[in-house]
Design a protein around this motif. Structure first.
Motif, mmCIF file in Angstrom:
data_model
loop_
_atom_site.group_PDB
_atom_site.id
_atom_site.type_symbol
_atom_site.label_atom_id
_atom_site.label_comp_id
_atom_site.label_asym_id
_atom_site.label_seq_id
_atom_site.Cartn_x
_atom_site.Cartn_y
_atom_site.Cartn_z
ATOM 1 N N THR A 83 32.296 30.131 33.000
ATOM 2 C CA THR A 83 33.002 31.407 33.071
ATOM 3 C C THR A 83 34.324 31.186 33.793
ATOM 4 O O THR A 83 34.384 30.431 34.763
ATOM 5 C CB THR A 83 32.171 32.464 33.822
ATOM 6 O OG1 THR A 83 30.903 32.597 33.188
ATOM 7 C CG2 THR A 83 32.878 33.809 33.822
ATOM 8 N N THR A 134 35.788 41.316 28.300
ATOM 9 C CA THR A 134 35.296 39.947 28.402
ATOM 10 C C THR A 134 35.111 39.365 26.999
ATOM 11 O O THR A 134 34.600 40.031 26.104
ATOM 12 C CB THR A 134 33.954 39.922 29.155
ATOM 13 O OG1 THR A 134 34.168 40.387 30.485
ATOM 14 C CG2 THR A 134 33.377 38.513 29.183
ATOM 15 N N VAL A 162 36.974 36.256 31.354
ATOM 16 C CA VAL A 162 37.053 37.636 31.817
ATOM 17 C C VAL A 162 38.509 37.991 32.089
ATOM 18 O O VAL A 162 39.332 37.112 32.394
ATOM 19 C CB VAL A 162 36.205 37.849 33.091
ATOM 20 C CG1 VAL A 162 34.737 37.593 32.786
ATOM 21 C CG2 VAL A 162 36.685 36.943 34.208
ATOM 22 N N TYR A 190 38.564 45.711 35.288
ATOM 23 C CA TYR A 190 37.859 44.439 35.455
ATOM 24 C C TYR A 190 36.373 44.683 35.283
ATOM 25 O O TYR A 190 35.767 45.465 36.019
ATOM 26 C CB TYR A 190 38.149 43.843 36.835
ATOM 27 C CG TYR A 190 37.659 42.420 36.988
ATOM 28 C CD1 TYR A 190 38.285 41.381 36.301
ATOM 29 C CD2 TYR A 190 36.552 42.125 37.776
ATOM 30 C CE1 TYR A 190 37.845 40.080 36.427
ATOM 31 C CE2 TYR A 190 36.110 40.822 37.905
ATOM 32 C CZ TYR A 190 36.756 39.803 37.230
ATOM 33 O OH TYR A 190 36.309 38.512 37.346
ATOM 34 N N SER A 191 35.781 44.016 34.298
ATOM 35 C CA SER A 191 34.407 44.317 33.898
ATOM 36 C C SER A 191 33.374 43.799 34.885
ATOM 37 O O SER A 191 32.238 44.254 34.883
ATOM 38 C CB SER A 191 34.122 43.721 32.513
ATOM 39 O OG SER A 191 34.308 42.307 32.536
#
Length: 208
Positions: A83, A134, A162, A190-191
């Motif tokens: 990630t 994302t 992301v 922002y997830s």
């Protein structure tokens, strides 16, 4: 599978009996003019057809060698992160085992099912972005050797990108000396906001 055929200009074709052999071993049930088989190991193999004419009792044998090439295998596919934030330069690389000796391996790469044209090496880098949502980037690779034309089984791996963090600091910009101030960091769009860690700084020095 490989298909082998026997063609004969024989007026007594109805009187012919066929028997196929593979690597010198008689193949049970292989008694037609067409023989379909496969080979489990790379290397040179032999296929032999024995044709017998029951009317004349004449017999003829023909054989041929078949070179079976080893198929390359993608032994590993690695991505430099699982990630990362938008703007991350990812390194994707693969390794192979097997295949024809002393033959070049060419790689075909795909991102989310779309071929990355012009990339044939075992590794590459690129910058990945995510604006508001994302994004899962799935990389897939297959290996090919030109001399044999054999293609490996595809292998895939995924990296999650992301959106970059956007922060606004909220608080009174003008206060009196000695007065306590309360500041709030507002994270926008922002997830993964629940997974964030905060560090406050004053004049580039960590505080708190």
């Amino acid at each position: 599978n490989i298909t082998f055929n026997v063609s004969l200009n024989d007026p007594n074709e109805s009187n012919l009996i066929y028997q196929w052999k593979k690597d010198g071993v008689t193949q049970p049930g292989a008694t037609a003019s067409v023989y379909v088989t496969s080979f489990n190991a790379a290397g040179t193999h032999s296929v032999e057809a024995v044709v017998f004419n029951t009317a004349s009792e004449c017999e003829v044998t023909k054989s041929m060698d078949v070179e079976i090439m080893d198929v390359p295998e993608i032994s590993s596919l690695t991505i430099s992160a699982d990630t990362a934030c938008s703007g991350y330069e990812v390194l994707v690389q693969a390794a192979t085992t097997g295949g024809a000796i002393n033959d070049t391996v060419f790689y075909t790469w795909y991102r989310n099912g779309v071929e990355l044209t012009g990339i044939t090496a075992d590794h590459f880098t690129e910058v990945l972005t995510a604006t508001t949502d994302t994004i899962h980037y799935v990389y897939t690779v297959v290996a090919t050797q030109p001399s044999a034309g054999c293609v490996s089984v595809a292998k895939s791996d995924t990296i999650i990108i992301v959106p970059a963090i956007s922060v606004e600091i909220q608080g009174d910009p003008i206060i009196c000396h000695g007065t306590q101030i309360e500041l709030t960091a507002n994270v926008n769009d922002y997830s993964l906001a629940g997974d964030l860690h905060y560090q406050w700084r004053l004049f580039n020095h960590n505080i708190g």
